[in-house]
Design a protein around this motif. Sequence first.
Motif, PDB file in Angstrom:
ATOM      1  N   UNK A  87      32.876  38.826  61.067  1.00 39.06           N
ATOM      2  CA  UNK A  87      34.054  38.882  61.928  1.00 39.06           C
ATOM      3  C   UNK A  87      33.698  38.291  63.285  1.00 39.06           C
ATOM      4  N   UNK A  88      34.694  37.616  63.886  1.00 41.51           N
ATOM      5  CA  UNK A  88      34.465  36.991  65.180  1.00 41.51           C
ATOM      6  C   UNK A  88      35.657  37.241  66.083  1.00 41.51           C
ATOM      7  N   UNK A  89      35.421  37.377  67.414  1.00 41.29           N
ATOM      8  CA  UNK A  89      36.533  37.573  68.341  1.00 41.29           C
ATOM      9  C   UNK A  89      37.492  36.392  68.298  1.00 41.29           C
ATOM     10  N   UNK A  90      38.797  36.680  68.425  1.00 40.29           N
ATOM     11  CA  UNK A  90      39.787  35.615  68.388  1.00 40.29           C
ATOM     12  C   UNK A  90      41.098  36.028  69.016  1.00 40.29           C
ATOM     13  N   UNK A  91      42.135  35.273  68.663  1.00 40.77           N
ATOM     14  CA  UNK A  91      43.444  35.411  69.293  1.00 40.77           C
ATOM     15  C   UNK A  91      43.647  34.222  70.207  1.00 40.77           C
ATOM     16  N   UNK A  92      44.735  33.478  70.010  1.00 40.07           N
ATOM     17  CA  UNK A  92      44.928  32.230  70.745  1.00 40.07           C
ATOM     18  C   UNK A  92      44.794  32.379  72.263  1.00 40.07           C
ATOM     19  N   UNK A  93      45.457  33.358  72.901  1.00 37.66           N
ATOM     20  CA  UNK A  93      45.332  33.464  74.360  1.00 37.66           C
ATOM     21  C   UNK A  93      43.895  33.756  74.803  1.00 37.66           C
ATOM     22  N   UNK A  94      43.209  34.618  74.036  1.00 41.25           N
ATOM     23  CA  UNK A  94      41.819  34.907  74.376  1.00 41.25           C
ATOM     24  C   UNK A  94      40.963  33.663  74.230  1.00 41.25           C
ATOM     25  N   UNK A  95      41.191  32.890  73.165  1.00 41.07           N
ATOM     26  CA  UNK A  95      40.432  31.655  72.957  1.00 41.07           C
ATOM     27  C   UNK A  95      40.626  30.688  74.122  1.00 41.07           C
ATOM     28  N   UNK A  96      41.882  30.524  74.557  1.00 39.91           N
ATOM     29  CA  UNK A  96      42.166  29.624  75.674  1.00 39.91           C
ATOM     30  C   UNK A  96      41.453  30.104  76.939  1.00 39.91           C
ATOM     31  N   UNK A  97      41.525  31.406  77.211  1.00 38.12           N
ATOM     32  CA  UNK A  97      40.858  31.968  78.390  1.00 38.12           C
ATOM     33  C   UNK A  97      39.351  31.742  78.317  1.00 38.12           C
ATOM     34  N   UNK A  98      38.788  31.922  77.140  1.00 36.26           N
ATOM     35  CA  UNK A  98      37.342  31.732  76.936  1.00 36.26           C
ATOM     36  C   UNK A  98      36.927  30.311  77.291  1.00 36.26           C
ATOM     37  N   UNK A  99      37.635  29.325  76.760  1.00 40.60           N
ATOM     38  CA  UNK A  99      37.246  27.937  76.986  1.00 40.60           C
ATOM     39  C   UNK A  99      37.538  27.479  78.418  1.00 40.60           C
ATOM     40  N   UNK A 100      38.614  27.975  79.013  1.00 40.91           N
ATOM     41  CA  UNK A 100      38.871  27.676  80.424  1.00 40.91           C
ATOM     42  C   UNK A 100      37.710  28.163  81.280  1.00 40.91           C
ATOM     43  N   UNK A 101      37.269  29.380  80.998  1.00 44.08           N
ATOM     44  CA  UNK A 101      36.153  29.953  81.748  1.00 44.08           C
ATOM     45  C   UNK A 101      34.897  29.096  81.579  1.00 44.08           C
ATOM     46  N   UNK A 102      34.647  28.644  80.355  1.00 44.22           N
ATOM     47  CA  UNK A 102      33.483  27.805  80.086  1.00 44.22           C
ATOM     48  C   UNK A 102      33.544  26.497  80.874  1.00 44.22           C
ATOM     49  N   UNK A 103      34.759  26.034  81.141  1.00 49.07           N
ATOM     50  CA  UNK A 103      34.951  24.759  81.845  1.00 49.07           C
ATOM     51  C   UNK A 103      35.131  24.938  83.349  1.00 49.07           C
ATOM     52  N   UNK A 104      34.866  26.147  83.835  1.00 52.54           N
ATOM     53  CA  UNK A 104      34.871  26.375  85.273  1.00 52.54           C
ATOM     54  C   UNK A 104      36.212  26.730  85.878  1.00 52.54           C
ATOM     55  N   UNK A 105      37.201  27.081  85.024  1.00 47.82           N
ATOM     56  CA  UNK A 105      38.507  27.509  85.516  1.00 47.82           C
ATOM     57  C   UNK A 105      38.604  29.020  85.399  1.00 47.82           C
ATOM     58  N   UNK A 106      38.876  29.695  86.492  1.00 48.23           N
ATOM     59  CA  UNK A 106      39.020  31.147  86.438  1.00 48.23           C
ATOM     60  C   UNK A 106      40.203  31.504  85.554  1.00 48.23           C
ATOM     61  N   UNK A 107      39.990  32.399  84.610  1.00 51.42           N
ATOM     62  CA  UNK A 107      41.050  32.774  83.684  1.00 51.42           C
ATOM     63  C   UNK A 107      41.095  34.289  83.520  1.00 51.42           C
ATOM     64  N   UNK A 108      42.296  34.775  83.312  1.00 51.79           N
ATOM     65  CA  UNK A 108      42.521  36.214  83.147  1.00 51.79           C
ATOM     66  C   UNK A 108      43.326  36.453  81.881  1.00 51.79           C
ATOM     67  N   UNK A 109      42.856  37.361  81.045  1.00 51.61           N
ATOM     68  CA  UNK A 109      43.547  37.706  79.807  1.00 51.61           C
ATOM     69  C   UNK A 109      44.367  38.968  80.008  1.00 51.61           C
ATOM     70  N   UNK A 110      45.638  38.908  79.602  1.00 51.73           N
ATOM     71  CA  UNK A 110      46.500  40.086  79.572  1.00 51.73           C
ATOM     72  C   UNK A 110      46.778  40.396  78.110  1.00 51.73           C
ATOM     73  N   UNK A 111      46.309  41.544  77.634  1.00 55.38           N
ATOM     74  CA  UNK A 111      46.446  41.880  76.221  1.00 55.38           C
ATOM     75  C   UNK A 111      46.344  43.393  76.045  1.00 55.38           C
ATOM     76  N   UNK A 112      46.110  43.831  74.814  1.00 57.08           N
ATOM     77  CA  UNK A 112      45.941  45.260  74.519  1.00 57.08           C
ATOM     78  C   UNK A 112      45.073  45.426  73.290  1.00 57.08           C
ATOM     79  N   UNK A 113      44.269  46.480  73.309  1.00 57.10           N
ATOM     80  CA  UNK A 113      43.429  46.869  72.187  1.00 57.10           C
ATOM     81  C   UNK A 113      43.727  48.317  71.832  1.00 57.10           C
TER      82      UNK A 113
END
Length: 318
Positions: free
Chosen positions: A26-52
Amino acid sequence: MDMNTAKDKPVVCFGEILWDVLPTERKPGGAPMNVAYHLHKLGIKSTLVSAIGHDKAGADLVDFLHSIKLSANYVQVSHQQPTSEVLAKISASHEVSYEIVYPVAWDNIAWDTDFEPLITNAGALVFGSLSSRDVTSRETLYKMLKLATYRVFDVNLRAPHYSVAIITDLLNQADLVKLNVSELMLIAGWYDAGCKTERDCTDMLFTYFDFKELLITKGSSGASYYTPSFRYDYPAYKINVADTIGSGDAFLAAFLAMKLKNEPLETSLDYAAAMGAFITSQSGACPDYSKFDLDRFIWEKKFSGKSRLTAALKLTAH
């Protein structure tokens, strides 16, 4: 939106965070989380709004966010619904299908007054269609859309978790729409059954809706960027496919990262195509990598064999 004022602002990604349950792991996912992850990797501050959920799967996702230095401050904890787990099946042709459970925690993202300054100070709000399937999260999203200055609709149609009415609402509130070519043809057919070509479908959507930018991903056939007045086609990088999970999310993140830095359109599309290919060549949506790894991948692809610098690009006036 003035990109000069947006480039130093964070990007807010709204919607699902989940576990992609693959055949062997199993691997972490979800489209918004994925986008936030890659933005962060590319030097763009990103914030995820979600629920667990209030469960181990949710706690593990929070641990993952901390490990990649993404804030979990706006990830709510539901005591009523579990953390989302999605069964991902990969076909022999590397295409992915999903079994998505309903309801789960991210169906119930409740409005919080802290969201108002978060959204008004953001350079962009990225949202999808999946997280709007339940009224609670949908109403929260609609409030955010009223506050956002640049609204990026990352279409992700997963039957039966969408309706024509809701997709229409979201298209009406978007500035940039990103979708794949199959989604383009399906959605355009809702409004005009006579749309048979990509050009006809995009022209119709620009007539029907007010958004000004359209990004269409086409897998190995590359991608196209449209405005009401012109079209720009960009080829795909040739790679050996591991799986396609999250490749579209990575593409969008790279495009936004370049756009927010005021890079030229060609640069934005090239980086997006490279990022999509880079992630497709690896397993899962969020492999561990550095920006150096991506830049090295681009360099090797451009200067090994036939250079992409001579690839045919088309800029077409409507």
